[in-house]
Design an enzyme around this catalytic site. Structure first.
Site, PDB file in Angstrom:
ATOM      1  CB  THR A 156     -11.547  46.077  23.191  1.00  0.00           C
ATOM      2  OG1 THR A 156     -10.701  45.812  22.100  1.00  0.00           O
ATOM      3  CG2 THR A 156     -12.643  47.019  22.748  1.00  0.00           C
ATOM      4  CD  GLU A 160     -15.196  44.664  20.309  1.00  0.00           C
ATOM      5  OE1 GLU A 160     -14.626  43.636  20.708  1.00  0.00           O
ATOM      6  OE2 GLU A 160     -14.581  45.653  19.879  1.00  0.00           O
ATOM      7  CE  LYS A 165      -4.028  44.349   2.829  1.00  0.00           C
ATOM      8  NZ  LYS A 165      -3.673  45.160   3.970  1.00  0.00           N
ATOM      9  CD1 TRP A 225      -4.798  40.461   0.783  1.00  0.00           C
ATOM     10  CD2 TRP A 225      -6.617  39.489   1.644  1.00  0.00           C
ATOM     11  NE1 TRP A 225      -5.739  41.433   0.965  1.00  0.00           N
ATOM     12  CE2 TRP A 225      -6.860  40.867   1.487  1.00  0.00           C
ATOM     13  CE3 TRP A 225      -7.618  38.677   2.175  1.00  0.00           C
ATOM     14  CZ2 TRP A 225      -8.074  41.450   1.836  1.00  0.00           C
ATOM     15  CZ3 TRP A 225      -8.823  39.248   2.520  1.00  0.00           C
ATOM     16  CH2 TRP A 225      -9.057  40.631   2.347  1.00  0.00           C
TER      17      TRP A 225
HETATM   18  P1  AMP Z   1     -10.056  40.573  22.285  1.00  0.00           P
HETATM   19  O1  AMP Z   1     -11.219  41.457  22.205  1.00  0.00           O
HETATM   20  O2  AMP Z   1      -8.877  41.189  22.969  1.00  0.00           O
HETATM   21  O3  AMP Z   1     -10.379  39.244  22.864  1.00  0.00           O
HETATM   22  O4  AMP Z   1      -9.557  40.297  20.797  1.00  0.00           O
HETATM   23  C1  AMP Z   1     -10.417  39.741  19.825  1.00  0.00           C
HETATM   24  C2  AMP Z   1      -9.616  39.322  18.620  1.00  0.00           C
HETATM   25  O5  AMP Z   1      -8.777  38.208  18.921  1.00  0.00           O
HETATM   26  C3  AMP Z   1     -10.460  38.832  17.464  1.00  0.00           C
HETATM   27  O6  AMP Z   1     -11.030  39.887  16.728  1.00  0.00           O
HETATM   28  C4  AMP Z   1      -9.444  38.023  16.665  1.00  0.00           C
HETATM   29  O7  AMP Z   1      -8.624  38.858  15.875  1.00  0.00           O
HETATM   30  C5  AMP Z   1      -8.577  37.409  17.749  1.00  0.00           C
HETATM   31  N1  AMP Z   1      -9.012  36.021  17.989  1.00  0.00           N
HETATM   32  C6  AMP Z   1      -9.821  35.563  18.952  1.00  0.00           C
HETATM   33  N2  AMP Z   1      -9.965  34.227  18.849  1.00  0.00           N
HETATM   34  C7  AMP Z   1      -9.241  33.824  17.790  1.00  0.00           C
HETATM   35  C8  AMP Z   1      -8.985  32.559  17.142  1.00  0.00           C
HETATM   36  N3  AMP Z   1      -9.480  31.423  17.603  1.00  0.00           N
HETATM   37  N4  AMP Z   1      -8.177  32.561  16.052  1.00  0.00           N
HETATM   38  C9  AMP Z   1      -7.637  33.697  15.576  1.00  0.00           C
HETATM   39  N5  AMP Z   1      -7.825  34.906  16.131  1.00  0.00           N
HETATM   40  C10 AMP Z   1      -8.620  34.974  17.225  1.00  0.00           C
END
Ligand code: AMP
Length: 542
Positions: free
Chosen positions: A186, A331, A439, A444
């Site tokens: 990641t 994860e 912020k 927020w």
């Molecule tokens: P990744 O591991 O690259 O898939 O990134 C995961 C991150 O993508 C999460 O921790 C969120 O910040 C973001 N994410 C995934 N799904 C969503 C969603 N439906 N809405 C907003 N953020 C999302």
């Protein structure tokens, strides 16, 4: 024979269940698909432009050939084998051939920089790396810096001769279900990339959840178009779920542009797809411009970043496509899903859409909770934001050969880095990534809510909001927009004002040709913050 009774360390006598001792293995998925859905199509386009139509029986057989070839090349259990590939049939075979023999499938994002790719190949200590023809140049540039890699095999004639030289395995080896199966890094915005290792058990369990009714309801009546790259979180488990369900699977190769997706949907009678919002926003715009249609498509799963409500409205009202908004991360793959409950099914459309705009509901298998800065649980009232934590049998408990003391709480929950609210039914709303939340005067502002509101304004094709320093408020929002017709900033702001508190309104609107995206299609806020670091607030905005 299993012992019926077993004395626990505490001295208590445990009565064991008397089920068979069968391990949850990825090879069982491809075996099942080959046995029962052998004639179901798997269609793939390679980067050479050739469309290959095969079926699950052939994929199963070629995966066994690949497994045998890897064993012949000296790959042993636990060793990492990399892939730098698009969504195509050879990459699919690698998913099964590598994991089937107990080696670890390490999917590599080709959109990363050379240094990052080199870092993760070395960190993973990959032994063999399969490379698409499109990335041979990347391989040529980095090979000398990757000493653990003994063989680079190009996904073309070279791959074909590699597997042709082997006789398919007569059966897959029996592995321990806790054996490592996949490794995916990641891309942390700070520090080095972190490797997430999923076991066979974890993949089978999360695939079951994906196939479940409240997951993506993947079943044998579907034709699935995989619009998520196979290097992003194992293609959201879809390559595994398609085999578990025996669904038709279409792998579009490198072409994820709107025109190609629409063509695939119509020529292959696609019913279900999955991908990030940007892909679907592009597809909807193209459909509207060309007066096109996608009659076979019934449902899509959208996630990876927040999907605006306007996207759900257009897809459902104009094209009859139900959107399941999901949240997840490398994860754990999928952590929520957007299927309506019996109660929500009976609500009016506006209330339903409001739920769809949330990031899905807690899916059985991944427990979610919110905590405040002191670590106390925040109420599930749909309003109070907190840091989102997750735990469950397919959530990463730690990272590959990396100490990350901050990544989990003391009592073992994964800190997701997302700020969210949750309601009593488990619907979550992602307020922001903790580092993206703005912020202002101690309060927020959600950049996601502002972006979603801006995209709903006619003419705005894509929007991104970042927080920039502000003398009076600490930070204030800057709205960056891509438009396809001239739109006045005041028009956009009046539109946004209808959806968010007045004090959230961005201080300035800037127009850009393009919004930068990360390798997995998310808005690259880090790059935007760098580009606008010297932004001077306009008079009205300061
Ligand atoms: P990744 O591991 O690259 O898939 O990134 C995961 C991150 O993508 C999460 O921790 C969120 O910040 C973001 N994410 C995934 N799904 C969503 C969603 N439906 N809405 C907003 N953020 C999302």
């Amino acid at each position: 024979m299993l012992l019926a009774k077993h004395t626990l360390e505490s001295g208590v006598l445990m009565l064991r269940g008397l089920n068979m001792d069968r391990q949850l293995l990825i090879s069982s998925l491809i075996d099942y698909a080959g046995r029962n859905h052998g004639a179901t199509s798997v269609v793939a386009k390679g980067s050479d432009g050739v469309v290959v139509t095969s079926d699950w029986a052939e994929v199963a057989q070629r995966a066994r050939r690949l497994g045998a070839a890897l064993l012949g090349a000296g790959v042993s259990e636990g060793q990492r084998v990399g892939t730098i590939g698009w969504n195509d049939h050879r990459h699919l075979e690698a998913y099964y051939g590598i994991t089937g023999i107990g080696a670890v499938l390490h999917t590599i994002n080709p959109r990363l920089h050379d240094e990052q790719i080199t870092y993760i190949i070395n960190h993973a200590a990959d032994t063999i790396v399969f490379v698409d023809r499109d990335f041979v140049e990347v391989k040529d540039r980095i090979a000398a810096d990757c000493p653990t890699v003994t063989q680079w095999i190009v996904f073309d004639a070279e791959y074909e001769s590699f597997i042709d030289a082997a006789e398919p395995l007569s059966e897959w080896p029996l592995l321990d279900e806790w054996s490592a199966a996949t490794l995916c890094y990641t891309s942390g915005t700070t520090g080095n990339p972190k490797g997430v290792v999923q076991s066979h058990r974890s993949i089978v369990l999360q695939t079951w959840a994906t196939c479940s009714g409240d997951g993506h309801n993947v079943n044998s009546s579907e034709a699935i178009l995989l619009a998520v790259p196979m290097f992003h979180v194992n293609g959201w488990a879809m390559p595994f779920a398609s085999a578990m369900a025996g669904a038709k699977l279409v792998l579009p190769g490198p072409e994820l542009d709107p025109e190609s997706l629409i063509e695939w949907i119509n020529t292959e009678d696609i019913t279900l797809s999955a991908g990030v919002p940007t892909i679907w926003l592009g597809m909807v715009q193209h459909l509207q411009k060309t007066d096109g249609d996608i009659p076979s498509l019934r449902r899509i799963a959208v996630g990876g970043s927040a999907a605006p409500r306007s996207l759900m409205d257009t897809l459902e009202d104009e094209y009859g496509v139900f959107v399941s908004h999901v949240w997840g991360m490398t994860e754990m793959t999928q952590g929520s899903a957007g299927r309506f409950t019996h109660r929500v099914e009976r609500m009016d459309r506006d209330q339903q859409r409001a739920r769809q705009a949330m990031a899905g509901r807690e899916l059985y298998g991944v427990e979610l909770r919110l905590i405040d800065e002191e670590g106390n649980e925040v109420p599930r009232d749909g309003e109070t934001p907190g840091e989102l934590l997750a735990r469950g049998p397919w959530v990463a408990g730690s990272y590959f050969e990396l100490e990350t003391p901050q990544s989990h709480t003391e009592d073992g929950w994964l800190r997701t880095g997302d700020v969210a609210t949750m309601d009593s039914e488990g619907y979550i709303t992602i307020v922001d990534r903790a580092k993206d939340v703005i912020k202002s005067g101690g309060e927020w502002i959600s950049s996601i809510d502002l972006e979603n509101a801006a995209v709903g304004c006619p003419g705005v094709v894509e929007a991104a909001v970042i927080g920039l320093t502000h003398d009076r408020w600490g930070e204030r929002p800057l709205l960056c927009c891509v438009v396809d017709v001239p739109v006045e900033p005041t028009t956009i702001l009046s539109h946004v004002e209808q959806e968010v508190p007045k004090w959230w309104l961005p201080n300035d609107v800037v127009f850009v040709d393009e919004i930068p995206h990360t390798g997995t299609g998310k808005i690259d806020k880090k790059q935007l913050r760098t580009s606008f670091a010297d932004h001077v607030w306009s008079e009205g905005g300061s």
